[in-house]
Write a protein that holds these residues in place. Structure first.
Motif, PDB file in Angstrom:
ATOM      1  N   GLY A  33      46.132  57.325  67.945  1.00 11.21           N
ATOM      2  CA  GLY A  33      47.368  56.850  67.347  1.00 11.21           C
ATOM      3  C   GLY A  33      47.189  56.516  65.887  1.00 11.21           C
ATOM      4  N   SER A  34      48.284  56.232  65.209  1.00  7.76           N
ATOM      5  CA  SER A  34      48.228  56.011  63.761  1.00  7.76           C
ATOM      6  C   SER A  34      47.410  54.774  63.385  1.00  7.76           C
ATOM      7  CB  SER A  34      49.654  55.893  63.193  1.00  7.76           C
ATOM      8  OG  SER A  34      50.394  54.885  63.873  1.00  7.76           O
ATOM      9  N   VAL A  35      47.468  53.707  64.197  1.00  4.06           N
ATOM     10  CA  VAL A  35      46.701  52.496  63.869  1.00  4.06           C
ATOM     11  C   VAL A  35      45.209  52.746  64.096  1.00  4.06           C
ATOM     12  CG1 VAL A  35      46.363  50.048  64.380  1.00  4.06           C
ATOM     13  CG2 VAL A  35      48.658  51.025  64.464  1.00  4.06           C
ATOM     14  N   GLU A  36      44.867  53.473  65.170  1.00  2.00           N
ATOM     15  CA  GLU A  36      43.460  53.792  65.424  1.00  2.00           C
ATOM     16  C   GLU A  36      42.903  54.670  64.301  1.00  2.00           C
ATOM     17  OE1 GLU A  36      40.505  55.700  68.841  1.00  2.00           O
ATOM     18  OE2 GLU A  36      42.683  55.811  69.083  1.00  2.00           O
ATOM     19  N   ILE A  37      43.696  55.643  63.861  1.00  2.57           N
ATOM     20  CA  ILE A  37      43.262  56.505  62.756  1.00  2.57           C
ATOM     21  C   ILE A  37      43.060  55.679  61.489  1.00  2.57           C
ATOM     22  CG2 ILE A  37      43.958  58.398  61.227  1.00  2.57           C
ATOM     23  CD1 ILE A  37      45.420  59.625  63.632  1.00  2.57           C
ATOM     24  N   LEU A  38      43.985  54.762  61.226  1.00  2.00           N
ATOM     25  CA  LEU A  38      43.860  53.879  60.057  1.00  2.00           C
ATOM     26  C   LEU A  38      42.559  53.089  60.126  1.00  2.00           C
ATOM     27  CD1 LEU A  38      44.862  52.308  57.566  1.00  2.00           C
ATOM     28  CD2 LEU A  38      46.114  50.813  59.135  1.00  2.00           C
ATOM     29  N   LEU A  79      47.665  46.177  50.763  1.00  2.00           N
ATOM     30  CA  LEU A  79      48.712  47.115  50.344  1.00  2.00           C
ATOM     31  C   LEU A  79      48.317  48.565  50.634  1.00  2.00           C
ATOM     32  CD1 LEU A  79      49.731  45.444  46.977  1.00  2.00           C
ATOM     33  CD2 LEU A  79      51.206  45.721  48.979  1.00  2.00           C
ATOM     34  N   ILE A  80      47.073  48.947  50.332  1.00  2.00           N
ATOM     35  CA  ILE A  80      46.668  50.329  50.558  1.00  2.00           C
ATOM     36  C   ILE A  80      46.536  50.603  52.049  1.00  2.00           C
ATOM     37  CG2 ILE A  80      44.161  50.060  50.477  1.00  2.00           C
ATOM     38  CD1 ILE A  80      46.276  52.847  48.825  1.00  2.00           C
ATOM     39  N   SER A  81      46.191  49.592  52.841  1.00  2.00           N
ATOM     40  CA  SER A  81      46.129  49.774  54.299  1.00  2.00           C
ATOM     41  C   SER A  81      47.520  50.039  54.862  1.00  2.00           C
ATOM     42  CB  SER A  81      45.509  48.537  54.962  1.00  2.00           C
ATOM     43  OG  SER A  81      44.163  48.361  54.562  1.00  2.00           O
ATOM     44  N   VAL A  82      48.502  49.287  54.375  1.00  2.00           N
ATOM     45  CA  VAL A  82      49.892  49.525  54.798  1.00  2.00           C
ATOM     46  C   VAL A  82      50.327  50.927  54.405  1.00  2.00           C
ATOM     47  CG1 VAL A  82      52.299  48.869  54.369  1.00  2.00           C
ATOM     48  CG2 VAL A  82      50.572  47.107  54.776  1.00  2.00           C
ATOM     49  N   ASN A  83      49.982  51.340  53.181  1.00  2.00           N
ATOM     50  CA  ASN A  83      50.338  52.676  52.701  1.00  2.00           C
ATOM     51  C   ASN A  83      49.714  53.758  53.584  1.00  2.00           C
ATOM     52  OD1 ASN A  83      49.449  55.124  50.738  1.00  2.00           O
ATOM     53  ND2 ASN A  83      51.407  54.284  50.067  1.00  2.00           N
ATOM     54  N   TRP A  84      48.442  53.614  53.908  1.00  2.00           N
ATOM     55  CA  TRP A  84      47.751  54.598  54.750  1.00  2.00           C
ATOM     56  C   TRP A  84      48.381  54.667  56.135  1.00  2.00           C
ATOM     57  CZ3 TRP A  84      41.963  53.045  53.561  1.00  2.00           C
ATOM     58  CH2 TRP A  84      41.653  53.468  52.265  1.00  2.00           C
ATOM     59  N   TRP A  85      48.710  53.487  56.702  1.00  2.00           N
ATOM     60  CA  TRP A  85      49.292  53.476  58.052  1.00  2.00           C
ATOM     61  C   TRP A  85      50.649  54.180  58.062  1.00  2.00           C
ATOM     62  CZ3 TRP A  85      53.854  51.038  59.751  1.00  2.00           C
ATOM     63  CH2 TRP A  85      54.103  51.203  61.117  1.00  2.00           C
ATOM     64  N   ILE A  86      51.503  53.875  57.093  1.00  2.00           N
ATOM     65  CA  ILE A  86      52.816  54.528  57.030  1.00  2.00           C
ATOM     66  C   ILE A  86      52.648  56.039  56.902  1.00  2.00           C
ATOM     67  CG2 ILE A  86      54.964  54.782  55.705  1.00  2.00           C
ATOM     68  CD1 ILE A  86      54.650  51.864  54.844  1.00  2.00           C
ATOM     69  N   TYR A  87      51.700  56.457  56.065  1.00  2.00           N
ATOM     70  CA  TYR A  87      51.517  57.884  55.827  1.00  2.00           C
ATOM     71  C   TYR A  87      51.038  58.606  57.080  1.00  2.00           C
ATOM     72  CZ  TYR A  87      50.185  62.291  53.801  1.00  2.00           C
ATOM     73  OH  TYR A  87      50.099  63.633  53.541  1.00  2.00           O
ATOM     74  N   ASN A  92      52.031  62.352  61.525  1.00  2.00           N
ATOM     75  CA  ASN A  92      51.822  62.648  62.944  1.00  2.00           C
ATOM     76  C   ASN A  92      53.084  62.532  63.787  1.00  2.00           C
ATOM     77  OD1 ASN A  92      49.187  63.183  62.411  1.00  2.00           O
ATOM     78  ND2 ASN A  92      48.323  61.499  63.588  1.00  2.00           N
ATOM     79  N   ASN A  93      54.201  62.199  63.140  1.00  4.44           N
ATOM     80  CA  ASN A  93      55.460  62.075  63.889  1.00  4.44           C
ATOM     81  C   ASN A  93      56.593  62.894  63.273  1.00  4.44           C
ATOM     82  OD1 ASN A  93      55.193  59.780  66.129  1.00  4.44           O
ATOM     83  ND2 ASN A  93      53.956  59.163  64.367  1.00  4.44           N
ATOM     84  N   GLY A  94      56.229  63.955  62.550  1.00  4.04           N
ATOM     85  CA  GLY A  94      57.236  64.877  62.043  1.00  4.04           C
ATOM     86  C   GLY A  94      58.060  64.371  60.883  1.00  4.04           C
ATOM     87  N   HIS A  95      57.463  63.536  60.030  1.00 10.19           N
ATOM     88  CA  HIS A  95      58.187  63.006  58.869  1.00 10.19           C
ATOM     89  C   HIS A  95      57.440  63.302  57.569  1.00 10.19           C
ATOM     90  CE1 HIS A  95      61.094  60.840  61.356  1.00 10.19           C
ATOM     91  NE2 HIS A  95      60.079  60.383  62.085  1.00 10.19           N
ATOM     92  N   VAL A  96      56.855  64.493  57.477  1.00  7.50           N
ATOM     93  CA  VAL A  96      56.103  64.864  56.277  1.00  7.50           C
ATOM     94  C   VAL A  96      57.020  64.922  55.053  1.00  7.50           C
ATOM     95  CG1 VAL A  96      54.669  66.635  55.201  1.00  7.50           C
ATOM     96  CG2 VAL A  96      54.399  66.134  57.632  1.00  7.50           C
ATOM     97  N   VAL A  97      58.235  65.418  55.234  1.00 11.82           N
ATOM     98  CA  VAL A  97      59.188  65.495  54.116  1.00 11.82           C
ATOM     99  C   VAL A  97      59.524  64.094  53.610  1.00 11.82           C
ATOM    100  CG1 VAL A  97      61.542  66.139  53.465  1.00 11.82           C
ATOM    101  CG2 VAL A  97      60.156  67.719  54.821  1.00 11.82           C
ATOM    102  N   ASP A  98      59.685  63.139  54.534  1.00  9.97           N
ATOM    103  CA  ASP A  98      59.949  61.755  54.121  1.00  9.97           C
ATOM    104  C   ASP A  98      58.766  61.182  53.345  1.00  9.97           C
ATOM    105  OD1 ASP A  98      62.487  61.591  55.320  1.00  9.97           O
ATOM    106  OD2 ASP A  98      61.589  61.198  57.273  1.00  9.97           O
ATOM    107  N   GLY A 258      56.017  72.567  59.281  1.00 13.59           N
ATOM    108  CA  GLY A 258      56.565  71.632  60.255  1.00 13.59           C
ATOM    109  C   GLY A 258      57.992  71.920  60.671  1.00 13.59           C
ATOM    110  N   ARG A 259      58.666  72.789  59.917  1.00 14.52           N
ATOM    111  CA  ARG A 259      60.065  73.149  60.226  1.00 14.52           C
ATOM    112  C   ARG A 259      60.960  71.915  60.318  1.00 14.52           C
ATOM    113  NH1 ARG A 259      60.380  78.442  58.894  1.00 14.52           N
ATOM    114  NH2 ARG A 259      58.684  79.627  59.843  1.00 14.52           N
ATOM    115  N   GLU A 260      60.699  70.944  59.445  1.00 14.94           N
ATOM    116  CA  GLU A 260      61.550  69.758  59.438  1.00 14.94           C
ATOM    117  C   GLU A 260      62.905  70.101  58.826  1.00 14.94           C
ATOM    118  OE1 GLU A 260      59.654  66.244  57.871  1.00 14.94           O
ATOM    119  OE2 GLU A 260      57.694  66.856  58.643  1.00 14.94           O
ATOM    120  N   PRO A 261      63.974  69.521  59.355  1.00 17.49           N
ATOM    121  CA  PRO A 261      65.322  69.878  58.889  1.00 17.49           C
ATOM    122  C   PRO A 261      65.584  69.441  57.455  1.00 17.49           C
ATOM    123  CG  PRO A 261      65.423  67.994  60.380  1.00 17.49           C
ATOM    124  CD  PRO A 261      64.010  68.503  60.429  1.00 17.49           C
ATOM    125  N   MET A 262      66.223  70.327  56.684  1.00 14.67           N
ATOM    126  CA  MET A 262      66.611  70.012  55.308  1.00 14.67           C
ATOM    127  C   MET A 262      68.072  70.410  55.133  1.00 14.67           C
ATOM    128  SD  MET A 262      64.211  68.566  53.464  1.00 14.67           S
ATOM    129  CE  MET A 262      64.653  68.902  51.761  1.00 14.67           C
TER     130      MET A 262
END
Length: 298
Positions: A33-38, A79-87, A92-98, A258-262
């Motif tokens: 998961g994202s927290v484990e990866i962080l 701050l950088i930990s929060v940034n890494w977690w959000i990224y 990993n949840n289909g929000h690369v465009v965001d 990722g074929r994310e909608p635009m």
């Protein structure tokens, strides 16, 4: 072009290309998961930076830092930990465009923070760029029915991180190592607890998964070191222009792979952001040239 500047361009391009291919790397770490990866990013980054600091003989700097500097780096670490977690969550949840949106608006957020925190004055071009960016955020908010939390979260966390690092009197390599070191006890405790509960993925998914999780720390540290080396050799304007490589690559990955909608409205929002960045960049180039002319004439 001087050898120093050529090396700076190579280092800077390398840093931003590394950050640009992150969307291709982090999905490889599933089912983590994202927290484990962080947590793994922090722990393995810390170990690597300890080796780097030992090799360059900067471990002694840790004893000479003031309490104020330690406090500033603790804030930077959070701050950088929060940034890494959000990224990682976004990728990993289909929000690369965001995520790309966050890094496109980051320079503008940095300007806004300079105005608010450091009382810096904005010229007309910078003010116009900020107004256009605000309009873009409003357009994107209307399009999805909610503010672009991921993009704004990434931009604000990284912008605030940059603001803190602006006043930290420490070598960039030392500061990066300290930031990782301060977060490592919490990250390590989380990983141990996760593994003890049978929910961790470090073991049980093969040697390849273990190597990839360890590499998460390496790919975290390498672009930061390349960035630090580039920043010492290149003008800020050049660094700012190179910065756009990262979100451009991320946007391309999100749309093409990722074929994310635009939707048309979403394209309009991004178009406004790019317009604001164009105004901001042209003004920065103009002011840099003017400063050089004054220096020559003076």
């Amino acid at each position: 072009m001087s050898e120093d500047r050529r090396a700076g361009l190579l280092f800077g391009t390398g840093a931003y290309l590394c950050w640009g291919i992150f969307p291709a790397f982090f999905p490889l770490l599933k089912p983590a998961g994202s927290v484990e990866i962080l947590a793994h990013r922090i722990v393995w980054n810390c170990l690597l930076m300890l080796v780097v600091l030992a090799l360059v003989r900067r471990l002694g700097d840790l004893r000479r830092m003031s309490r104020r500097t330690w406090g500033q780096l603790a804030l930077a670490s959070a701050l950088i930990s929060v940034n890494w977690w959000i990224y990682v969550y976004a990728v990993n949840n289909g929000h690369v465009v965001d995520a790309a949106l966050g890094y496109f608006i980051n320079p503008l957020v940095t300007v806004a923070l300079g105005l608010i925190i450091f009382r810096e004055r904005l010229n007309r071009a910078q003010l116009l760029a900020l107004v256009i960016a605000v309009v873009a955020v409003v357009v994107l908010t209307v399009e999805v029915g909610a503010p672009p939390y991921i993009g704004l979260g990434l931009a604000l966390s990284f912008g605030l991180y940059g603001a803190v690092k602006k006043v930290v009197p420490a070598d960039p390599r030392v500061s990066v190592g300290v930031e990782a070191g301060l977060a490592t006890p919490v990250a390590l405790a989380y990983l141990v607890a996760l593994q003890a509960a049978g929910q961790g993925t470090f073991v049980g998914y093969g040697g390849g998964h273990v190597v990839l999780l360890m590499l998460a720390g390496v790919i975290t540290a390498v672009p930061l070191l390349l960035f630090a080396a580039a920043a010492q050799r290149l003008p800020l304007v050049t660094m700012g222009l190179l910065f756009y490589l990262t979100p451009a690559m991320q946007l391309s990955w999100g749309v093409l792979v990722g074929r994310e909608p635009m939707s048309p409205v979403r394209w309009l929002g991004f178009g406004l952001i790019w317009t604001a960045l164009l105004v901001f960049t042209l003004d920065a180039i103009r002011r840099t040239r003017a400063d050089r002319l004054r220096a020559v004439s003076g």
